[in-house]
Scaffold this active site. Sequence first.
Site, PDB file in Angstrom:
ATOM      1  N   LYS A   1       1.181  -1.461  -0.112  1.00 35.07           N
ATOM      2  CA  LYS A   1       0.075  -0.489  -0.365  1.00 35.07           C
ATOM      3  C   LYS A   1       0.802   1.317   0.373  1.00 35.07           C
ATOM      4  O   LYS A   1       0.574   2.529  -0.753  1.00 35.07           O
ATOM      5  CB  LYS A   1      -1.232  -0.320   1.428  1.00 35.07           C
ATOM      6  CG  LYS A   1      -1.456   1.049   1.267  1.00 35.07           C
ATOM      7  CD  LYS A   1      -2.934   1.350  -0.063  1.00 35.07           C
ATOM      8  CE  LYS A   1      -3.553   2.938   0.319  1.00 35.07           C
ATOM      9  NZ  LYS A   1      -4.548   2.677   1.304  1.00 35.07           N
TER      10      LYS A   1
ATOM     11  N   LYS B   1      -0.449  11.956   6.101  1.00 35.32           N
ATOM     12  CA  LYS B   1       0.216  10.346   7.368  1.00 35.32           C
ATOM     13  C   LYS B   1       0.468   9.106   5.800  1.00 35.32           C
ATOM     14  O   LYS B   1       1.567   8.704   6.627  1.00 35.32           O
ATOM     15  CB  LYS B   1      -1.306   9.798   7.977  1.00 35.32           C
ATOM     16  CG  LYS B   1      -1.258   8.795   8.457  1.00 35.32           C
ATOM     17  CD  LYS B   1      -2.212   7.484   8.886  1.00 35.32           C
ATOM     18  CE  LYS B   1      -2.806   7.025   7.769  1.00 35.32           C
ATOM     19  NZ  LYS B   1      -4.264   5.930   8.073  1.00 35.32           N
TER      20      LYS B   1
END
Length: 291
Positions: free
Chosen positions: A177, A245
């Site tokens: 990811k 983030k």
Amino acid sequence: MADADGVAGNRRVGWIGLGSMGQPMAARLLAAGWPLTVWARREEHARPLLEQGARWAPDLAELARHSTHVVTMLRSSDDVQQVWHALLPHLAAGTQAIDMTTAAPSVAAPLAQALQQRGAHWLDCPVTGGLAGARQGTLTLFAGGEACALQGSQALLAQLSRRVVACGAAGSGYRTKLINQTMMAGALLGVAEGAALARAAGMQGDPLRDALSDGTGSGWMFDAYVQRMVDGDGAVGFTLAMLRKDLELALLAAAELGRPGTLLLRHALATVEAACERHGAQAGVQALAWS
């Protein structure tokens, strides 16, 4: 496995994480007939699902005791560690543990080992495909963990996605990811830069999209964002805070691999931080194109 009609039989899901992605994903399971127990720090966050038939758990222990599958979709690596360590003493042997958070790869192996000692099975399984994919069940899932864990969760994951990719051992889903987010950041910044030039020239989003949609600069990111970026559409799917983030995690993972000077990631993070200061961290990523 799920029954032929998609109902889960005697399988029961505990769900933790009812944000913009978690809510519609959990709702899809309910609609498909999966018995669902939910927990949130504030019960009102669970109200839409409770009204659709979900069961409320007053604490994590109660959720764990009533679940054959436990799914989390949380905000941070710290949240992942805290929630799963709280769940751990209450999980029965055979429980399928699935975390869909975008988190640090280093989080996964210790949790997988601790779960294995209780006879439970771990998958780190972050998602890509955006809010539309969450609602429509067309996400791609990156799965890290043992093959038996993936096999035991296939019926559930099929309700949420059109593709589940086995990436390797625990932590590999998280890492895949972050690689995806690194590549996505480059494409997103390119679309934002082009859109900013179009805005400065007084162009409109519709004709620009039509002109470029079959060109070499087109693609998923272009289709999703160029019109919003050019026209100033504020509809939010993916926020600057979320992107920040993810980029911070990608930089951390790069440093752990001995690549701390990744220029694209550092530039992308600096650009996102500047946009957060101008527009607020909860603005959509289309704000990257706005001066």
